[in-house]
Scaffold this active site. Structure first.
Site, PDB file in Angstrom:
ATOM      1  CG  ASP A  14      44.189  55.993  30.263  1.00 38.17           C
ATOM      2  OD1 ASP A  14      42.936  56.179  29.478  1.00 38.17           O
ATOM      3  OD2 ASP A  14      44.240  55.393  30.792  1.00 38.17           O
ATOM      4  NE  ARG A  95      54.791  50.352  34.530  1.00 36.16           N
ATOM      5  CZ  ARG A  95      54.352  49.570  34.340  1.00 36.16           C
ATOM      6  NH1 ARG A  95      55.364  48.409  33.182  1.00 36.16           N
ATOM      7  NH2 ARG A  95      53.161  49.418  33.722  1.00 36.16           N
ATOM      8  CG  ASP A 124      53.064  50.247  38.010  1.00 36.33           C
ATOM      9  OD1 ASP A 124      53.560  48.963  37.898  1.00 36.33           O
ATOM     10  OD2 ASP A 124      52.307  49.260  36.596  1.00 36.33           O
ATOM     11  CB  SER A 175      43.645  46.949  33.046  1.00 32.49           C
ATOM     12  OG  SER A 175      45.338  47.261  33.678  1.00 32.49           O
TER      13      SER A 175
HETATM   14  N1  ARG Z   1      49.833  43.613  39.360  1.00 36.08           N
HETATM   15  C1  ARG Z   1      51.365  43.841  38.529  1.00 36.08           C
HETATM   16  C2  ARG Z   1      52.608  44.870  39.237  1.00 36.08           C
HETATM   17  O1  ARG Z   1      52.230  45.672  40.669  1.00 36.08           O
HETATM   18  C3  ARG Z   1      51.446  44.325  37.047  1.00 36.08           C
HETATM   19  C4  ARG Z   1      50.649  45.139  36.766  1.00 36.08           C
HETATM   20  C5  ARG Z   1      50.460  45.678  35.248  1.00 36.08           C
HETATM   21  N2  ARG Z   1      49.239  46.205  35.479  1.00 36.08           N
HETATM   22  C6  ARG Z   1      48.154  46.219  34.218  1.00 36.08           C
HETATM   23  N3  ARG Z   1      47.701  46.601  34.143  1.00 36.08           N
HETATM   24  N4  ARG Z   1      48.101  44.310  34.637  1.00 36.08           N
HETATM   25  O2  ARG Z   1      52.756  44.234  39.112  1.00 36.08           O
END
Ligand code: ARG
Length: 400
Positions: A14, A95, A124, A175
């Protein structure tokens, strides 16, 4: 002057496509930024070369593993941060770190735009954008996946048409986001919340049901921060790394959770955080020994608030900053050793000792040597219950 965009670059499909996609649509130069938060995998040089081969005007790579361990994982440990009492904030911690580097690189390159590859359904995007506007209110954000129709199919077509050096076939059904503090996996069969996770979901942990000799270790803490394993001094990042290997081998820290996202969706996520769960377990127990009762009770409420703020993308908010000061003050006497046994998917505390202990065996003992004056308890109990007792008498009187 040509406009510049700093793109948060992972090296995957991506964001590799996003380089050319953004350049074509905006006419801007794209500066790719890759930050190593301990996610492992390809080395930073390879990622940098790929960004340039995909058309980036420049590529910046940052080894932020020590910074991430010290400035992001350690505050989370002081707060025993577990969202919904279970998830140790793995992605939510990386992040804001990436955001600080995006803002810095944008300043250095005179860029007025910053881009990320998040969708519109996750947390995110919020963490990136709220963090960026807090640090650099003048920056504008581009989110091609969310805002300009860069779907997966289109990304693959774009990569093939431009012959980008990315592997479009190897893409996993999941993912995945991973770093030093843990790993999260979603999508694929996991979207059926009744279906048990398949074995290929896991990357940081071994199957806890496989039999293996237990592993026992001693973790030392100073003011709440771990600084040694088995008596050998280590940095926080080294300790987390070693625990990921040792606790991961025992299957510690696997979670299967349906979680409440900030955007209102419930989603199912598999987490693995062997180091984080081992450290939080040991740290909580040392606090039980060293933190005074009322402070400990209040801290548990503050911990939940801290965790929700960070989950919700408010790392740079005033309340989160103030709570960090509280956490540091509350951690002042959290110094000592905790013995932990890793086995069968669990990290179990089997011993604790501290020069700042509040545990007094002369008060706790039921044997000889007892210094607790039991005669004082009688009056205490009576007065403690007095308001409830008076109210109960009134209830009976008034109810007739
Ligand atoms: N749900 C978790 C959070 O918001 C992890 C998100 C991470 N992304 C993934 N592709 N698993 O912190």
């Amino acid at each position: 002057m040509t406009q510049r965009v700093v793109l948060a670059y992972s090296g995957g499909l991506d964001t590799s496509v996003a380089i050319g996609w953004i350049a074509e649509r905006t006419g801007a130069e794209v500066i790719a930024l890759a930050v190593d938060c301990g996610q492992g995998g390809e080395d930073l040089g390879t990622i940098r070369d790929r960004a340039l081969a995909c058309g980036a005007a420049d590529a910046v790579v940052v080894d932020a593993r020590a910074e991430f361990g010290e400035r992001y994982c350690m505050p989370a440990l002081l707060a025993n941060a577990l969202y919904m009492d279970r998830y140790p904030l793995v992605s939510a911690l990386s992040r804001p770190l990436i955001v600080t580097h995006l803002a810095r690189v944008a300043r250095e390159y005179g860029a007025s735009l910053v881009a990320h590859g998040c969708t519109g359904k996750g947390n995110d995007q919020v963490r990136f954008e709220v963090g960026l506007t807090t640090l650099e209110p003048g920056l504008r954000v581009l989110a091609p996946v969310r805002d300009s129709g860069m779907t997966r199919d289109k990304a693959i077509a774009f990569a093939e048409e431009k012959r980008l050096p990315v592997d479009v076939t190897s893409s996993s059904p999941y993912s995945i986001d991973q770093n030093l503090w843990g790993r999260s996996t979603e999508t694929g069969h996991l979207e059926d919340i009744w279906e048990a996770p398949h074995d290929d979901v896991y990357g940081y942990t071994a199957d806890p049901s496989l039999s293996r000799e237990p592993d026992e270790l001693v973790l030392s803490f100073t003011d709440g921060i771990p600084d040694a394993i088995d008596g050998v001094s280590r940095t926080p990042t080294e300790i987390i790394t070693e625990l990921n290997a040792r606790a991961g081998a025992q299957g510690v820290g696997r979670l299967d959770l349906v979680e409440d996202r900030l955007v209102g969706i419930k989603s199912r996520e598999i987490y693995e955080a062997p180091g984080a769960i081992t450290l939080i377990t040991a740290h909580q127990e040392l606090e039980n020994v060293c933190v005074e009762r009322d402070l400990a009770r209040f801290k548990r409420q503050a911990e939940q608030r801290w965790t929700e703020l960070v989950y919700d993308g408010l790392w740079f908010s005033p309340l989160k900053r103030a709570l960090d000061v509280f956490m540091a003050e509350a951690s002042r006497y959290v110094t000592g050793d905790v013995r932990v046994r890793l086995h069968g998917g669990r990290a179990v505390v089997t011993g604790r000792r501290s020069p700042a202990s509040l545990y007094d065996d002369k008060l706790a003992t039921y044997d000889t040597g007892d210094e607790f004056d039991q005669a004082l308890a009688k009056g205490f109990v009576e007065l403690w219950g007095l308001p409830s007792k008076i109210a109960a008498v009134r209830d009976r009187r008034v109810a007739g």
